[in-house]
Design a protein around this motif. Structure first.
Motif, PDB file in Angstrom:
ATOM      1  N   ILE A 150       3.374   5.951  -9.666  1.00 55.06           N
ATOM      2  CA  ILE A 150       4.700   6.296  -8.849  1.00 55.06           C
ATOM      3  C   ILE A 150       4.816   7.725  -8.973  1.00 55.06           C
ATOM      4  O   ILE A 150       5.398   8.298  -8.052  1.00 55.06           O
ATOM      5  CB  ILE A 150       5.821   5.569  -9.773  1.00 55.06           C
ATOM      6  CG1 ILE A 150       7.252   5.531  -8.942  1.00 55.06           C
ATOM      7  CG2 ILE A 150       6.226   6.236 -11.189  1.00 55.06           C
ATOM      8  CD1 ILE A 150       6.933   4.552  -7.504  1.00 55.06           C
ATOM      9  N   GLU A 151       4.077   8.630  -9.704  1.00 60.11           N
ATOM     10  CA  GLU A 151       4.020   9.966  -9.822  1.00 60.11           C
ATOM     11  C   GLU A 151       3.489  10.397  -8.294  1.00 60.11           C
ATOM     12  O   GLU A 151       3.820  11.315  -7.701  1.00 60.11           O
ATOM     13  CB  GLU A 151       3.449  10.666 -10.951  1.00 60.11           C
ATOM     14  CG  GLU A 151       4.279  10.555 -12.059  1.00 60.11           C
ATOM     15  CD  GLU A 151       3.998   8.985 -12.703  1.00 60.11           C
ATOM     16  OE1 GLU A 151       4.649   8.953 -13.848  1.00 60.11           O
ATOM     17  OE2 GLU A 151       3.032   8.180 -12.245  1.00 60.11           O
ATOM     18  N   ASP A 152       2.348   9.733  -7.944  1.00 59.01           N
ATOM     19  CA  ASP A 152       1.790  10.028  -6.583  1.00 59.01           C
ATOM     20  C   ASP A 152       2.741   9.931  -5.535  1.00 59.01           C
ATOM     21  O   ASP A 152       2.698  10.483  -4.409  1.00 59.01           O
ATOM     22  CB  ASP A 152       0.717   9.375  -6.333  1.00 59.01           C
ATOM     23  CG  ASP A 152      -0.629   9.783  -7.482  1.00 59.01           C
ATOM     24  OD1 ASP A 152      -0.433  10.635  -8.234  1.00 59.01           O
ATOM     25  OD2 ASP A 152      -1.687   8.906  -7.521  1.00 59.01           O
ATOM     26  N   VAL A 153       3.473   8.494  -5.601  1.00 57.90           N
ATOM     27  CA  VAL A 153       4.266   8.317  -4.634  1.00 57.90           C
ATOM     28  C   VAL A 153       5.464   9.287  -4.345  1.00 57.90           C
ATOM     29  O   VAL A 153       5.789   9.855  -3.568  1.00 57.90           O
ATOM     30  CB  VAL A 153       4.926   6.922  -4.901  1.00 57.90           C
ATOM     31  CG1 VAL A 153       6.019   6.494  -3.686  1.00 57.90           C
ATOM     32  CG2 VAL A 153       3.858   5.943  -4.716  1.00 57.90           C
ATOM     33  N   ALA A 154       5.877   9.729  -5.668  1.00 54.71           N
ATOM     34  CA  ALA A 154       7.164  10.658  -5.702  1.00 54.71           C
ATOM     35  C   ALA A 154       6.724  12.114  -5.415  1.00 54.71           C
ATOM     36  O   ALA A 154       7.461  12.696  -4.596  1.00 54.71           O
ATOM     37  CB  ALA A 154       7.872  10.930  -7.203  1.00 54.71           C
ATOM     38  N   GLY A 155       5.557  12.424  -5.633  1.00 58.00           N
ATOM     39  CA  GLY A 155       4.809  13.674  -5.023  1.00 58.00           C
ATOM     40  C   GLY A 155       4.679  13.726  -3.707  1.00 58.00           C
ATOM     41  O   GLY A 155       5.024  14.640  -3.067  1.00 58.00           O
ATOM     42  N   THR A 156       4.396  12.538  -3.163  1.00 60.25           N
ATOM     43  CA  THR A 156       4.196  12.424  -1.472  1.00 60.25           C
ATOM     44  C   THR A 156       5.371  12.644  -0.736  1.00 60.25           C
ATOM     45  O   THR A 156       5.752  13.497   0.254  1.00 60.25           O
ATOM     46  CB  THR A 156       3.384  11.377  -1.117  1.00 60.25           C
ATOM     47  OG1 THR A 156       2.210  11.174  -1.768  1.00 60.25           O
ATOM     48  CG2 THR A 156       3.338  11.190   0.434  1.00 60.25           C
ATOM     49  N   ILE A 157       6.562  11.988  -1.362  1.00 58.62           N
ATOM     50  CA  ILE A 157       7.960  12.090  -0.930  1.00 58.62           C
ATOM     51  C   ILE A 157       8.530  13.348  -1.126  1.00 58.62           C
ATOM     52  O   ILE A 157       8.918  13.917  -0.155  1.00 58.62           O
ATOM     53  CB  ILE A 157       8.995  10.850  -1.399  1.00 58.62           C
ATOM     54  CG1 ILE A 157       8.390   9.613  -1.120  1.00 58.62           C
ATOM     55  CG2 ILE A 157      10.351  11.159  -1.312  1.00 58.62           C
ATOM     56  CD1 ILE A 157       8.561   9.583   0.192  1.00 58.62           C
ATOM     57  N   GLN A 158       8.139  14.092  -2.184  1.00 62.37           N
ATOM     58  CA  GLN A 158       8.806  15.423  -2.472  1.00 62.37           C
ATOM     59  C   GLN A 158       8.003  16.228  -1.516  1.00 62.37           C
ATOM     60  O   GLN A 158       8.836  16.954  -0.655  1.00 62.37           O
ATOM     61  CB  GLN A 158       8.096  15.883  -3.826  1.00 62.37           C
ATOM     62  CG  GLN A 158       8.809  17.074  -4.310  1.00 62.37           C
ATOM     63  CD  GLN A 158       8.600  17.289  -5.848  1.00 62.37           C
ATOM     64  OE1 GLN A 158       7.601  17.629  -6.061  1.00 62.37           O
ATOM     65  NE2 GLN A 158       9.635  17.490  -6.513  1.00 62.37           N
ATOM     66  N   ASP A 201       1.043  -1.222  -0.041  1.00 63.92           N
ATOM     67  CA  ASP A 201      -0.025   0.035  -0.056  1.00 63.92           C
ATOM     68  C   ASP A 201       0.715   1.313  -0.156  1.00 63.92           C
ATOM     69  O   ASP A 201       1.399   1.401   1.047  1.00 63.92           O
ATOM     70  CB  ASP A 201      -0.996   0.020   1.137  1.00 63.92           C
ATOM     71  CG  ASP A 201      -1.954   1.125   1.203  1.00 63.92           C
ATOM     72  OD1 ASP A 201      -1.852   1.920   0.365  1.00 63.92           O
ATOM     73  OD2 ASP A 201      -2.759   1.064   2.126  1.00 63.92           O
ATOM     74  N   SER A 202       0.820   1.850  -0.969  1.00 67.18           N
ATOM     75  CA  SER A 202       1.558   3.129  -1.297  1.00 67.18           C
ATOM     76  C   SER A 202       0.522   4.413  -1.452  1.00 67.18           C
ATOM     77  O   SER A 202       1.071   5.415  -2.093  1.00 67.18           O
ATOM     78  CB  SER A 202       2.887   3.035  -2.319  1.00 67.18           C
ATOM     79  OG  SER A 202       3.806   2.376  -1.843  1.00 67.18           O
ATOM     80  N   ARG A 203      -0.566   4.314  -0.958  1.00 69.23           N
ATOM     81  CA  ARG A 203      -1.292   5.443  -1.247  1.00 69.23           C
ATOM     82  C   ARG A 203      -0.802   6.665  -0.234  1.00 69.23           C
ATOM     83  O   ARG A 203      -0.097   6.594   0.748  1.00 69.23           O
ATOM     84  CB  ARG A 203      -2.845   5.283  -0.775  1.00 69.23           C
ATOM     85  CG  ARG A 203      -3.453   4.280  -1.651  1.00 69.23           C
ATOM     86  CD  ARG A 203      -4.948   4.003  -0.944  1.00 69.23           C
ATOM     87  NE  ARG A 203      -4.713   3.163   0.229  1.00 69.23           N
ATOM     88  CZ  ARG A 203      -5.869   2.829   1.223  1.00 69.23           C
ATOM     89  NH1 ARG A 203      -6.794   3.271   0.960  1.00 69.23           N
ATOM     90  NH2 ARG A 203      -5.325   2.042   2.136  1.00 69.23           N
ATOM     91  N   PRO A 204      -0.779   7.935  -0.787  1.00 63.59           N
ATOM     92  CA  PRO A 204      -0.301   8.873   0.029  1.00 63.59           C
ATOM     93  C   PRO A 204      -0.575   9.000   1.431  1.00 63.59           C
ATOM     94  O   PRO A 204       0.412   9.160   2.331  1.00 63.59           O
ATOM     95  CB  PRO A 204      -0.859  10.398  -0.697  1.00 63.59           C
ATOM     96  CG  PRO A 204      -1.036   9.832  -2.210  1.00 63.59           C
ATOM     97  CD  PRO A 204      -1.500   8.333  -1.951  1.00 63.59           C
TER      98      PRO A 204
END
Length: 394
Positions: free
Chosen positions: A192-200, A156-159
């Protein structure tokens, strides 16, 4: 080249890891005085990959994962959580082990939310607390883990799950920032863009400083890196798991991403801890690994014997040869062998002093390529989550 007297002494009498350590203790004292030597790996100055990305040289005891500087070898946390045998280690022993690692130059420590679950981050957080500001802590998100019970409920990698995971990791690690936060496995349901955005966003908040992916699909790496540059990819890599050489390593070199081999010693196989008489207790993950079943071990021991022969040439144990070989591949590869034993810890660290010339590396690679390995490289459930591509946006 080879010392013939030493070779004659050893040939025909290959000893196991612990006997080797006893015989080589005196010879190793000189290495212990300088446990990190980039010259020993032939890695000095800067290296250009031919694609315009340059990896700059670092101090002799350091390597670069993207822009993150770490020790030439890290320490994995799974053994002290009892992943293999003997249960969760007493915290006082964990504190002593990590202090010894730090005192011997190790500044890169790897853990994850699901190690335990939730247990290993607490162990590592307490162990490194006295020198937290001087080390690099890496942990992982990407599973839905109940923060109260530790129940793992799937990938689960939802934001919102990433945020909950990171907040929990910060508390367990007793820190206000994570140096390197990996997505543990790619979520097939979250772009993965949602994951990267959350990490950002977490980076902008100062909670995460660098990020990476573990066992990702190649296109997912490119897409993630385009949103927020990756510092590291962490994949399985060892003499009998060389898949990264054909795809992910060239991609990491192209993009300037560091590489962290997990399980570099093949679950202890290349530390000479497993043989044809080995049987694993209930709950030991190794019991389900195809390559170390009773029917496959005899064939696969041929690779261990080959590595032991190289140990004769270089006065080194199999684990030292294996780790030195990994580090010799690229100056931005940083293996993270795990152990709960201080003797094995010191043994592993001394791998930094073992050199491979370009000709030796070519010979070694050719030799292991000629050996047939029996069994798939990991349990099917683990394999199914490797190389997954994240879905497209929208």
């Amino acid at each position: 080249m080879e010392n013939k007297n030493s070779e004659n002494l050893w040939r025909g009498n290959i000893v196991n890891r612990r006997k080797f350590l006893g015989r080589s203790a005196i010879a190793s004292l000189g290495l212990a005085l300088n446990p990190f030597s980039m010259v020993a790996h032939g890695e000095t100055g800067a290296a250009n990959n031919g694609e315009g990305k340059t990896f700059t040289g670092t101090a002799p005891n350091r390597r670069k994962l993207g822009n993150l500087e770490v020790s030439a070898q890290g320490l994995g946390g799974l053994p002290v959580v009892g992943f293999y045998t003997s249960g969760v280690r007493d915290q006082s022993l964990v504190n002593k082990l990590y202090r010894e690692a730090y005192d011997n130059g190790v500044t890169f420590f790897d853990t994850a939310e699901v190690y335990g679950p939730l247990t290993n981050e607490k162990q590592v957080g307490e162990a490194v607390a006295p020198f937290r500001k001087d080390v690099v802590l890496a942990t992982k998100f990407g599973f839905d883990v109940d923060p109260d019970t530790g129940e793992r409920r799937g990938i689960d990698s939802r934001p919102k799950t990433i945020r909950r995971s990171v907040e929990g990791s910060l508390k367990r690690l007793k820190t206000d920032y994570i140096d390197l936060s990996y997505q543990h496995r790619v979520d097939p349901n979250v772009p993965i863009e949602d994951v990267a955005g959350t990490i950002q966003d977490l980076m902008n908040e100062g909670k995460v400083r660098n990020w990476g992916l573990s066992e990702p699909g190649l296109n997912t790496v490119r897409r993630a890196h385009a949103v927020q540059p990756l510092s590291a990819v962490q994949n399985e890599y060892s003499p009998w798991s060389r898949d990264p050489e054909t795809d992910i390593l060239p991609l990491c070199e192209e993009l300037g991403i560091g590489f962290v081999p997990w399980c570099p010693l093949g679950y202890g196989f290349f530390a000479d801890a497993i043989n044809e008489n080995s049987r694993f207790s209930e709950g030991d993950f190794r019991a389900i690994l195809p390559r170390i079943t009773p029917e496959n071990i005899p064939q696969n021991l041929e690779m261990l014997y080959y590595i032991e022969e190289w140990g004769l040439r270089k006065n080194a144990s199999p684990s030292q040869i294996t780790l030195a070989w990994l580090q010799a591949q690229k100056p931005w590869i940083v293996p993270i062998p795990g152990t709960s034993n201080s003797v094995h810890l010191r043994e592993n660290i001394r791998a930094n002093d073992i050199s491979f010339s370009s000709e030796e590396l070519k010979e070694f690679n050719s030799g292991i390529s000629d050996i047939t390995i029996a069994g798939t490289r990991n349990a099917q459930g683990v394999m199914d989550a490797m190389g997954v591509e994240a879905p497209s946006e929208g």
